[in-house]
Design a protein around this motif. Structure first.
Motif, short mmCIF file in Angstrom:
data_model
loop_
_atom_site.label_atom_id
_atom_site.label_comp_id
_atom_site.label_asym_id
_atom_site.label_seq_id
_atom_site.Cartn_x
_atom_site.Cartn_y
_atom_site.Cartn_z
N ARG A 272 72.63 68.47 102.59
CA ARG A 272 73.92 67.84 102.23
C ARG A 272 74.80 67.63 103.46
O ARG A 272 76.03 67.56 103.35
CB ARG A 272 74.69 68.65 101.18
CG ARG A 272 73.91 68.96 99.91
CD ARG A 272 73.34 67.72 99.27
NE ARG A 272 74.33 66.70 99.01
CZ ARG A 272 74.08 65.41 98.92
NH1 ARG A 272 72.84 64.97 99.09
NH2 ARG A 272 75.05 64.56 98.68
N LYS A 273 74.19 67.50 104.62
CA LYS A 273 74.93 67.19 105.85
C LYS A 273 74.85 65.69 106.07
O LYS A 273 74.14 65.19 106.94
CB LYS A 273 74.36 67.97 107.03
CG LYS A 273 74.49 69.49 106.88
CD LYS A 273 73.94 70.22 108.10
CE LYS A 273 74.11 71.72 107.94
NZ LYS A 273 73.62 72.48 109.13
N ILE A 274 75.64 64.97 105.23
CA ILE A 274 75.55 63.51 105.19
C ILE A 274 76.00 62.88 106.50
O ILE A 274 75.30 62.02 107.07
CB ILE A 274 76.39 62.96 104.02
CG1 ILE A 274 76.00 63.64 102.71
CG2 ILE A 274 76.24 61.45 103.93
CD1 ILE A 274 74.58 63.44 102.29
N GLU A 275 77.15 63.28 106.98
CA GLU A 275 77.69 62.66 108.20
C GLU A 275 76.79 62.93 109.40
O GLU A 275 76.60 62.06 110.25
CB GLU A 275 79.10 63.19 108.46
CG GLU A 275 80.12 62.79 107.40
CD GLU A 275 80.21 61.29 107.20
OE1 GLU A 275 80.12 60.55 108.22
OE2 GLU A 275 80.35 60.84 106.06
N GLU A 276 76.23 64.16 109.46
CA GLU A 276 75.33 64.47 110.57
C GLU A 276 74.06 63.61 110.49
O GLU A 276 73.53 63.17 111.53
CB GLU A 276 74.95 65.95 110.55
CG GLU A 276 76.07 66.90 110.93
CD GLU A 276 76.90 67.30 109.72
OE1 GLU A 276 76.86 66.57 108.70
OE2 GLU A 276 77.60 68.33 109.79
N GLY A 277 73.59 63.37 109.27
CA GLY A 277 72.41 62.53 109.11
C GLY A 277 72.66 61.10 109.55
O GLY A 277 71.82 60.49 110.23
#
Length: 494
Positions: A272-277
């Motif tokens: 759930r690390k969307i921004e990092e992805g």
């Protein structure tokens, strides 16, 4: 096929009639012993003094007369014995027999053929014995200063076969045998095969141990090594270790590829690390690594599952404007989600934006979009999209085409519907009877008997009117329409 050690001793056959000289039996020397514990039932091979055995002796005597060379033996094995329906399974037996002849010595060509044959036919126990024989009787190329250059490729094929079969202990045994025969360090490809074999068999710790062995042997890992281990870390919920390995990869001067980034992006989204992805995707672009279709699918699926539909649209539009959106990427999933939410206009805006940049949607995506627009009652946009599809050379399915025609006829735009039909015909559409019935019905409601009768005549020419009665019924419908219109005009005049 069992190795010579497991074959029953060959007894001397009974002498044939005095009219022909006696035949000598084929010697059956044993190879080095196989492992003490058998992993699979061993097949047996019995050669007894019967007619079948006599035929084998005659076959060998006819096609392979001593003295022979490795090339002539290889020709016999490949071109003669291998294609014989009764003798092909005696290949290892003949191979062993040849090794007992004083004037003969196997070389890398016969070793390679025998090793590949045993691996392909899944005779892996015999293959292990063959490797031991190779260690004890190396190729004549090794008689000089350097080892035989074909040794490593032979063992690479064998190790790969063991890994595919899940026999990793045998694969490690083959690796150790190879180390005793070659000069210097093994190539990185063989290490990668073994590491991938451990990962595939869910032996993550052993894969890491072999990676450490690789580093101690001063073999430089490549991008495939790191990709295998990063993927294994992610599968074992060790994403932090995967990121550390990614940093180590960069420090060692190994450039990541699209598989590396896809694995890490998928791991970030799973946490759930969307921004990092998303940031990882832009880092990928910054390093000059092209996005793949799989990259976009990971990003869009992850954002959609998180309910961030608008961000997914913005991301694809940004990729498209930067010219990095991969050709052939199908954004059908995003179109389907938007239409399912009743936002067909948003899906249409996305489609036109990407389409104008050269990212043509699939026919399925366009069909879903047309259906979404029709459900909103937006006939005009559905008509425009269908027309654009035809202009782009897309072959529209007849059902979708008929639905748009029906919508146009329902709002008294039958003339436009007929023009669309004519244009579609020129683009390869094959109309059916329903296509023409929709147009006839539309012209009837509008009281346009002249154009309607032309459509009926076209139906007749194309075979969509089965008989004269049906034709007359359609024509009479226009006559009734004219009378009704004439009566209405008279009433208005009074």
């Amino acid at each position: 096929m069992a190795v010579k050690r497991f074959l029953k001793p060959i007894t001397k056959p009974a002498p044939p009639p005095s009219s022909s000289p006696p035949l000598s039996p084929i010697p059956n020397p044993p190879l080095p012993p196989p492992p003490g514990r058998s992993l699979a039932p061993l097949p047996t091979l019995t050669i007894s003094p019967n007619s079948h055995y006599q035929h084998l002796l005659g076959f060998v005597k006819t096609h392979l007369s001593p003295p022979f060379t490795p090339d002539s033996l290889l020709h016999f094995l490949k071109s003669k014995l291998h294609h014989h329906p009764n003798f092909t399974h005696f290949d290892l037996h003949i191979f062993n027999w040849a090794s007992t002849i004083d004037s003969y010595r196997h070389n890398h060509s016969t070793f390679e053929w025998m090793a590949r044959t045993l691996a392909i036919t899944n005779r892996l126990v015999e293959l292990r014995a063959l490797l031991q024989f190779m260690v004890s009787n190396p190729c004549p190329c090794s008689d000089g200063i350097f080892s035989c250059p074909r040794t490593e490729p032979i063992f690479q094929f064998v190790i790969n076969a063991y890994c595919k079969a899940g026999k990793l202990d045998d694969a490690v045994f083959a690796f150790d045998c190879m180390r005793r025969l070659i000069d210097g360090r093994p190539c990185v490809v063989i290490y990668n095969i073994l590491i991938h074999g451990f990962v595939k068999c869910v032996r993550h710790d052993k894969a890491l141990e072999f990676y450490d062995k690789m580093i101690k042997d001063r073999v430089k890992p490549d991008v495939f090594t790191f990709n295998i281990l990063i993927s294994s870390h992610c599968r074992n919920s060790q994403f932090g270790m995967a990121l550390e390995l990614f940093k180590e990869m960069r420090k060692k001067g190994c450039n990541p590829n699209v598989v590396t980034f896809n694995t890490l992006i998928k791991g970030l989204f799973s946490k759930r690390k969307i921004e990092e992805g998303i940031g990882m995707a832009y880092e990928m672009i910054g390093l000059g690594c092209q996005l793949s279709i799989a990259t976009c699918e990971i990003l869009v699926d992850g954002l959609c599952k998180g309910g961030q539909i608008s961000q997914a649209c913005e991301l694809l539009i940004d990729f498209s404007r930067k010219g990095v959106l991969p050709k052939g990427y199908d954004y059908f999933v995003l179109v389907e989600v938007l239409c399912g939410q009743g936002n067909a206009l948003g899906a249409l805006e996305l489609g036109y934006e990407l389409w104008n940049k050269g990212n043509i949607p699939t026919i399925i995506a366009c069909t879903v979009l047309i259906d979404g627009l029709r459900r909103l009652g937006n006939i005009e946009e559905a008509f425009r999209l269908l027309e654009k599809m035809l202009k782009e050379g897309m072959v529209v399915d007849t059902f979708t085409f008929n639905c748009v025609l029906q919508d146009l006829c329902n709002v008294a735009r039958t003339a436009e519907a007929n023009k669309l039909k004519v244009f579609a015909l020129s683009r390869g559409l094959k109309p059916d009877g329903m296509t023409y019935r929709i147009l006839v019905s539309g012209y009837t409601r509008e009281g346009n008997s002249k154009d309607g009768e032309l459509v009926v005549d076209e139906m007749l020419d194309r075979g969509f009117i089965p008989d004269l009665a049906t034709y007359n019924k359609l024509i009479n419908g226009f006559s009734n329409c004219r009378r009704s219109t004439f009566q209405q005009v008279n009433k208005i005049g009074r």
